[in-house]
Motif scaffolding. Structure first.
Motif, short mmCIF file in Angstrom:
data_model
loop_
_atom_site.label_atom_id
_atom_site.label_comp_id
_atom_site.label_asym_id
_atom_site.label_seq_id
_atom_site.Cartn_x
_atom_site.Cartn_y
_atom_site.Cartn_z
N ARG A 79 -24.66 -4.16 -127.99
CA ARG A 79 -23.79 -3.17 -128.62
C ARG A 79 -22.32 -3.50 -128.36
O ARG A 79 -21.48 -3.36 -129.24
N SER A 80 -22.02 -3.97 -127.17
CA SER A 80 -20.65 -4.40 -126.87
C SER A 80 -20.21 -5.53 -127.77
O SER A 80 -19.07 -5.55 -128.25
N ALA A 81 -21.10 -6.47 -128.01
CA ALA A 81 -20.78 -7.58 -128.92
C ALA A 81 -20.54 -7.05 -130.33
O ALA A 81 -19.61 -7.49 -131.02
N LEU A 82 -21.35 -6.09 -130.75
CA LEU A 82 -21.16 -5.50 -132.08
C LEU A 82 -19.80 -4.80 -132.17
O LEU A 82 -19.13 -4.87 -133.20
N PHE A 83 -19.39 -4.12 -131.10
CA PHE A 83 -18.08 -3.46 -131.09
C PHE A 83 -16.97 -4.45 -131.34
O PHE A 83 -16.00 -4.17 -132.03
N LEU A 84 -17.08 -5.62 -130.75
CA LEU A 84 -16.04 -6.63 -130.86
C LEU A 84 -16.05 -7.36 -132.19
O LEU A 84 -15.01 -7.84 -132.65
N LEU A 85 -17.21 -7.44 -132.84
CA LEU A 85 -17.36 -8.29 -134.01
C LEU A 85 -17.43 -7.55 -135.34
O LEU A 85 -17.07 -8.11 -136.37
N CYS A 86 -17.91 -6.33 -135.32
CA CYS A 86 -18.28 -5.66 -136.58
C CYS A 86 -17.28 -4.59 -137.00
O CYS A 86 -16.43 -4.15 -136.23
N ASP A 87 -17.44 -4.17 -138.25
CA ASP A 87 -16.61 -3.12 -138.82
C ASP A 87 -16.98 -1.76 -138.24
O ASP A 87 -18.05 -1.58 -137.64
N ASP A 88 -16.12 -0.78 -138.46
CA ASP A 88 -16.31 0.56 -137.91
C ASP A 88 -17.61 1.21 -138.36
O ASP A 88 -18.27 1.89 -137.56
N ASP A 89 -17.99 1.03 -139.62
CA ASP A 89 -19.22 1.66 -140.12
C ASP A 89 -20.45 1.16 -139.34
O ASP A 89 -21.33 1.94 -138.97
N THR A 90 -20.50 -0.13 -139.09
CA THR A 90 -21.62 -0.72 -138.36
C THR A 90 -21.60 -0.25 -136.91
O THR A 90 -22.65 0.10 -136.35
N VAL A 91 -20.43 -0.21 -136.30
CA VAL A 91 -20.30 0.25 -134.91
C VAL A 91 -20.70 1.71 -134.80
O VAL A 91 -21.39 2.09 -133.84
N ASP A 92 -20.30 2.54 -135.75
CA ASP A 92 -20.66 3.96 -135.72
C ASP A 92 -22.19 4.14 -135.79
O ASP A 92 -22.75 4.97 -135.07
N LEU A 93 -22.84 3.36 -136.65
CA LEU A 93 -24.30 3.44 -136.73
C LEU A 93 -24.96 2.96 -135.44
O LEU A 93 -25.96 3.52 -134.99
N ALA A 94 -24.40 1.91 -134.83
CA ALA A 94 -24.94 1.42 -133.56
C ALA A 94 -24.80 2.48 -132.47
O ALA A 94 -25.72 2.70 -131.68
N ASN A 95 -23.67 3.17 -132.44
CA ASN A 95 -23.47 4.25 -131.47
C ASN A 95 -24.46 5.39 -131.68
O ASN A 95 -25.06 5.90 -130.74
N ALA A 96 -24.60 5.79 -132.93
CA ALA A 96 -25.53 6.88 -133.25
C ALA A 96 -26.95 6.50 -132.87
O ALA A 96 -27.70 7.32 -132.33
N LEU A 97 -27.31 5.27 -133.15
CA LEU A 97 -28.66 4.81 -132.83
C LEU A 97 -28.88 4.76 -131.33
O LEU A 97 -29.92 5.21 -130.84
N ALA A 98 -27.90 4.28 -130.57
CA ALA A 98 -28.04 4.23 -129.11
C ALA A 98 -28.17 5.63 -128.53
O ALA A 98 -29.02 5.87 -127.66
N ARG A 99 -27.35 6.56 -129.02
CA ARG A 99 -27.46 7.95 -128.53
C ARG A 99 -28.83 8.54 -128.87
O ARG A 99 -29.43 9.25 -128.07
N ARG A 100 -29.30 8.24 -130.04
CA ARG A 100 -30.59 8.79 -130.48
C ARG A 100 -31.73 8.21 -129.64
O ARG A 100 -32.69 8.92 -129.31
N VAL A 101 -31.64 6.93 -129.32
CA VAL A 101 -32.70 6.30 -128.52
C VAL A 101 -32.79 6.96 -127.15
O VAL A 101 -33.88 7.18 -126.63
N TRP A 102 -31.64 7.30 -126.58
CA TRP A 102 -31.67 7.93 -125.26
C TRP A 102 -32.30 9.31 -125.30
O TRP A 102 -32.72 9.83 -124.27
N LYS A 103 -32.36 9.92 -126.48
CA LYS A 103 -33.01 11.22 -126.61
C LYS A 103 -34.51 11.10 -126.85
O LYS A 103 -35.21 12.10 -126.87
N ALA A 104 -34.98 9.88 -127.07
CA ALA A 104 -36.40 9.67 -127.37
C ALA A 104 -37.26 10.09 -126.18
O ALA A 104 -36.94 9.82 -125.04
N ARG A 105 -38.36 10.77 -126.51
CA ARG A 105 -39.31 11.22 -125.50
C ARG A 105 -40.70 10.90 -125.98
O ARG A 105 -40.93 10.73 -127.18
N PRO A 106 -41.65 10.85 -125.08
CA PRO A 106 -43.03 10.63 -125.52
C PRO A 106 -43.46 11.69 -126.51
O PRO A 106 -43.16 12.87 -126.34
#
Length: 138
Positions: A79-106
């Motif tokens: 994700r850090s590499a994506l922050f440095l390399l990608c556009d804001d739209d892609t970074v925003d989706l990566a952030n949202a996805l990372a936050r969502r994954v941390w909410k994942a439960r069995p």
């Protein structure tokens, strides 16, 4: 005298052409490098996210597979590499996805948690499509 002027003009145009060609080649190589780096970071992020989703949902991973902390570290690094390399739209989706994954439960068979899992997978697909478009346009 006219011969010297003609040769000088020809040499000058040749030099300008060589400089432009070198600049164009360097620019093309930079774009190719950036594209390759985006692809590597995207693959690493997608892989870590997918494995982390499976792990956090208590899905079956091999006994010698990485633990949640290692997977989270991989995801953060990509994700850090994506922050440095990608556009804001892609970074925003990566952030949202990372936050969502941390909410994942069995899911434990619960419909609401299964719906959350499907929403997470839909967000992963959106991120992947966004990254594909960005890589294709670079």
């Amino acid at each position: 005298m006219e011969n010297v002027l003609t040769v000088a003009i020809g040499a000058g145009l040749g030099l300008i052409g060589a400089v432009f060609g070198a600049w164009f080649t360097a620019r093309r190589q930079d774009r190719m490098w950036l594209r390759e780096q985006k692809l590597k970071a995207g693959v690493a992020f997608n892989t870590a996210v997918t494995q982390l989703i499976d792990y956090l949902r208590d899905a079956q991973l091999s006994d010698d597979g990485p633990g949640a902390n290692e997977l989270a570290g991989r995801m953060q690094e990509a994700r850090s590499a994506l922050f440095l390399l990608c556009d804001d739209d892609t970074v925003d989706l990566a952030n949202a996805l990372a936050r969502r994954v941390w909410k994942a439960r069995p899911s434990e068979g619960r419909d609401d948690r299964r719906a959350e899992h499907h929403e997470t997978l839909a967000l992963l697909r959106r991120f992947t499509q966004q990254l594909r478009q960005e890589i294709a346009s670079s």
